[in-house]
Design a protein around this motif. Structure first.
Motif, short mmCIF file in Angstrom:
data_model
loop_
_atom_site.label_atom_id
_atom_site.label_comp_id
_atom_site.label_asym_id
_atom_site.label_seq_id
_atom_site.Cartn_x
_atom_site.Cartn_y
_atom_site.Cartn_z
N ARG A 42 44.93 9.18 24.28
CA ARG A 42 43.86 7.96 24.29
C ARG A 42 42.82 8.29 25.21
N TYR A 43 42.81 8.81 26.34
CA TYR A 43 41.98 8.79 27.33
C TYR A 43 41.38 10.13 27.63
N SER A 44 41.87 11.13 27.00
CA SER A 44 41.17 12.41 27.39
C SER A 44 39.91 12.93 27.11
N ARG A 45 39.43 12.38 25.78
CA ARG A 45 38.02 12.45 25.50
C ARG A 45 37.16 12.00 26.45
N ALA A 46 37.22 10.57 26.75
CA ALA A 46 36.28 10.24 27.61
C ALA A 46 36.27 10.60 28.82
N MET A 47 37.52 10.94 29.42
CA MET A 47 37.61 11.40 30.75
C MET A 47 36.95 12.88 30.78
N TYR A 48 37.06 13.75 29.74
CA TYR A 48 36.55 15.14 29.59
C TYR A 48 34.99 14.88 29.71
N THR A 49 34.44 13.76 29.11
CA THR A 49 33.01 13.66 29.19
C THR A 49 32.60 13.54 30.51
N ALA A 50 33.26 12.71 31.34
CA ALA A 50 32.89 12.30 32.61
C ALA A 50 32.88 13.79 33.47
N CYS A 51 34.04 14.48 33.54
CA CYS A 51 34.19 15.73 34.21
C CYS A 51 33.13 16.72 33.74
N TYR A 52 32.86 16.98 32.57
CA TYR A 52 31.83 17.63 32.08
C TYR A 52 30.50 17.50 32.58
N VAL A 72 47.06 11.79 37.82
CA VAL A 72 47.61 10.58 37.10
C VAL A 72 49.09 10.40 36.95
N PHE A 73 49.53 11.14 36.48
CA PHE A 73 50.98 11.11 36.14
C PHE A 73 51.71 11.33 37.61
N GLN A 74 51.41 11.97 38.53
CA GLN A 74 52.11 12.12 39.76
C GLN A 74 51.85 10.73 40.38
N VAL A 85 44.27 0.61 33.12
CA VAL A 85 44.67 1.91 33.54
C VAL A 85 43.72 2.75 33.36
N GLY A 86 42.94 2.63 32.07
CA GLY A 86 41.55 3.61 31.97
C GLY A 86 40.79 3.53 33.06
N ALA A 87 40.33 2.55 33.79
CA ALA A 87 39.35 2.45 34.97
C ALA A 87 40.00 3.06 36.02
N TRP A 88 41.27 2.76 36.33
CA TRP A 88 41.95 3.52 37.45
C TRP A 88 41.97 4.92 37.20
N MET A 89 42.35 5.50 36.14
CA MET A 89 42.61 6.85 35.80
C MET A 89 41.09 7.45 35.92
N VAL A 91 38.71 6.77 38.10
CA VAL A 91 38.50 6.99 39.49
C VAL A 91 39.27 8.31 39.97
N VAL A 92 40.33 8.41 39.71
CA VAL A 92 41.31 9.57 39.72
C VAL A 92 40.55 10.89 39.28
N ILE A 93 40.32 10.88 38.03
CA ILE A 93 39.62 12.25 37.51
C ILE A 93 38.39 12.38 37.92
N VAL A 94 37.51 11.33 38.07
CA VAL A 94 36.16 11.56 38.73
C VAL A 94 36.27 12.34 39.97
N ARG A 95 37.22 11.69 40.83
CA ARG A 95 37.55 12.41 42.04
C ARG A 95 37.83 13.59 42.00
N THR A 96 38.60 14.02 41.06
CA THR A 96 39.21 15.37 40.98
C THR A 96 38.17 16.27 40.62
N ALA A 97 37.32 15.96 39.79
CA ALA A 97 35.97 16.70 39.27
C ALA A 97 35.17 16.81 40.43
N LEU A 98 34.91 15.88 41.18
CA LEU A 98 34.10 16.02 42.48
C LEU A 98 34.72 16.97 43.47
N ASN A 99 36.01 16.84 43.67
CA ASN A 99 36.75 17.92 44.52
C ASN A 99 36.47 19.24 43.96
N LYS A 100 36.56 19.58 42.77
CA LYS A 100 36.48 20.84 42.13
C LYS A 100 34.87 21.17 42.21
#
Length: 189
Positions: A42-52, A72-74, A85-89, A91-100
């Motif tokens: 449900r969310y990977s495409r939008a989250m990938y776009t933000a990561c990219y 997210v799962f942990q 949950v999408g908004a919460w996710m 934040v988690v994924i954007v922070r992960t991309a920023l850490n990368k």
């Protein structure tokens, strides 16, 4: 001859694809692998776009996406339901991309001159694909700030906290990102 006995209607739990967000989160918390796959789907495409947009290349974006979903799962038990949950996710994924991005140690701390000037940033005439390519060419620090503020809608204070920089640096990097984009796009417009 075998007789069948009608015991009334049977109700089964909805399949993950038909679950509400709340049901899906509850199933993921129970480690239901099908529900986890559905949440990812449900969310990977939008989250990938933000990561990219933050990382600027496919490999780093894929790594950030995968690491982000693991987090997210942990950490799903910490989701309180104050937002979707999408908004919460995100934040988690954007922070992960920023850490990368931060781990590549390319974040730049720029001088603060001209940081508060307002720029007229109109993109309606630009081809989206060309603009995406120009954004991807930005230095990492510029790109991260630009995407977080102009694309994702964060405020300078929030970006400063996420990137562990000052608000002034965030403003400065946004200014220089826009300036650099103008240079990249000047012959296009």
């Amino acid at each position: 001859m075998k007789l069948s006995v009608n015991r009334g209607p049977t109700f089964s739990a909805p399949t993950p694809a038909r679950m509400t967000e709340k049901e899906l989160v509850a199933a993921c918390r129970r480690q239901d692998r099908r529900a986890q796959k559905e949440l990812y789907d449900r969310y990977s495409r939008a989250m990938y776009t933000a990561c990219y947009r933050i990382c600027g290349d496919f490999d780093s974006a894929n790594d950030a996406l995968q690491e982000g979903f693991l987090k997210v799962f942990q950490k799903l038990d910490t989701f309180r339901g104050d937002s979707t949950v999408g908004a919460w996710m995100k934040v988690v994924i954007v922070r992960t991309a920023l850490n990368k991005l931060r781990s590549r140690k390319i974040m730049e701390d720029l001088p603060l001159n001209h940081a508060d000037e307002e720029l007229d940033w109109g993109t309606s005439a630009l081809d989206t694909e060309y603009l995406e390519k120009a954004i991807a060419k930005l230095p990492d620090g510029y790109r991260a700030v630009f995407v977080l503020i102009e694309v994702e809608g964060y405020k300078h204070k929030e970006v400063a906290e996420m990137l562990n920089i000052t608000t002034g640096t965030s403003k400065s990097q946004l200014f220089y990102a826009k300036k650099k984009l103008r240079e990249y796009l000047r012959h296009y417009v």
